[in-house]
Design an enzyme around this catalytic site. Sequence first.
Site, PDB file in Angstrom:
ATOM      1  N   CYS A  81       0.838  -1.209   0.000  1.00 43.12           N
ATOM      2  CA  CYS A  81       0.000   0.000   0.000  1.00 43.12           C
ATOM      3  C   CYS A  81       0.876   1.263   0.000  1.00 43.12           C
ATOM      4  CB  CYS A  81      -0.966  -0.062   1.159  1.00 43.12           C
ATOM      5  SG  CYS A  81      -2.294   1.123   1.028  1.00 43.12           S
ATOM      6  N   HIS A 168      -3.712  -5.162   1.258  1.00 45.49           N
ATOM      7  CA  HIS A 168      -3.006  -5.612   2.466  1.00 45.49           C
ATOM      8  C   HIS A 168      -3.035  -7.139   2.572  1.00 45.49           C
ATOM      9  CE1 HIS A 168      -2.305  -1.709   4.459  1.00 45.49           C
ATOM     10  NE2 HIS A 168      -3.292  -1.338   3.667  1.00 45.49           N
ATOM     11  N   GLU A 170      -1.623  -8.918   4.779  1.00 41.15           N
ATOM     12  CA  GLU A 170      -1.502  -9.350   6.173  1.00 41.15           C
ATOM     13  C   GLU A 170      -2.839  -9.519   6.878  1.00 41.15           C
ATOM     14  OE1 GLU A 170      -0.731  -6.440   4.919  1.00 41.15           O
ATOM     15  OE2 GLU A 170      -1.071  -4.762   6.282  1.00 41.15           O
TER      16      GLU A 170
END
Length: 517
Positions: A81, A168, A170
């Site tokens: 990002c 993202h 994660e």
Amino acid sequence: MKDRIVILDFGSQTTHLIGRRIRERGVYAEIVPGDSPVSEWLDGSVRGIILSGSPASVHDEGSPRPDSAVYRQGLPILGICYGLQVTALMQGGTVAPSDTREYGPAPVKINTDHALVEGLSRSFISWMSHGDTLRRLPEGSVEIASTSQGVPAIVSIPTLSFVGLQFHPEVSHTESGGAILDNFATRLCGARRQWSVENYLQQLEKDVRAKVQDKPVLLLISGGVDSSVVAAALLKTLNPDQVHLMYVDTGLMRKDESREIGAALKRLGAKNLYLVDAEERFLTALAGVTEPEEKRTIIGDLFMTVQETEVLNRLPGEYLLAQGTLYTDLIESGDGVGRGANTIKSHHNVASPLVRTKREAGLVVEPLAALYKDEVRELGRLLGLPEEIVGRHPFPGPGLAVRILGEVTRERCEILREVDALYIQALRDAGLYDEIWQAFAVLLPIRSVGVAGDQRAYGEVIALRAITSRDGMTADVYGFQPEFLRNLAANITNRIPQVGRVVYDCSGKPPATIEWE
Ligand code: XMP
């Protein structure tokens, strides 16, 4: 030296999850401030670099930048990002603010093969959260995947060994996010899977011995998992005569906790064990205080003052202070990692001025500071701690004070202790305790109208919280059967006459935190 992935943190609230996801796959990952010079963290063990997201926009004045030398090390780099946008900008691309912040799920389609997406399905759902968009990619970039809106989702800049993601990986909402991070760490960086709690324990023993040498070490025991694991680790690593364990009963503990702790510590082989009754001092210091951060500061400082006074007679001379600080405590206190990270709550073992002084003098030992909660539990088992200690739900350092909203008084502590004990017993009886990551009762600062017999009553309100989580950084509400909650509420109001109403907290984290204060 073990292979490492270094994560440069630009302040995103999910940076810690990047580290977590990579470690889950057996590769060691470490977080450092995003703007720190390469010379502060680069050594032969670094196999790859990740640039995290950020709450900032690349166009904000003073928004963080990585050291430009990051791009000249010949190491694979993954930008997530903001990490992608800042790279694009620094390498001659264009980034512009979007009309609206893009937040939530976004379908992604892979256009070109790349090691980063090997083994993934050709389209998947990603999770995005960004206000800026890439308008023009730097020279030589390859668009590996795009969103259904045609926005670049995965970009590679081969000349820089750089790959960037607009989403993202994660967060658990991104399908195959873990596989993308794994591909980066193992396929692109070639990092070996050398991270395990067993290895960590070996290193911990060496580090603790080297730091402590033959000096005494003091550990404040809270009764929770973390300090118990530190106690077990110190007793295993050092001569037990060196290890001084102090349990301060703040009066803010759970029912029977103080008694149980004394017994558990003796079983651990503790020789120097001090039990200090400080209830009166804590309650006096907290009288009239309602502001959560003020409560935390008072408790944290008094904790240290009590410890220092109590310790003076027992440990003359220099001693080290051991603490059960976890990785997440450091991150949430806005300390230890990214300079831009926001302080969510000050965990007192990090933020207290007294601890800072000790830390500056190099007299703090924090054997769990690189671990997440579930890793601490694993370490505890490895050290032979019994399941009732290792499997215990986490309990915050400031204790019941952050679960009594408004003023903390002896009477309110007593009510909450009794309610909490009924709640936990009900969970154990129903066989639910181990399914739930953390459960507790909260005493609210309001009263509510009810009926008791024929009388109008004006009773206390209790909120029940139960969450599932992996590491306390995010949490989902536990879904009880309505019957369980109905019976529990009836039991609480029948047995604790001051309580007139029981409610269930249905908020996840985010947006709520686990504790109410
Ligand atoms: P929050 O409320 O921040 O909690 O979502 C995350 C986890 O941390 C625990 N917690 C603390 N633990 N000292 C601690 O040792 C503290 O000051 C503290 N505050 C929160 C909380 O119980 C949950 O498990």
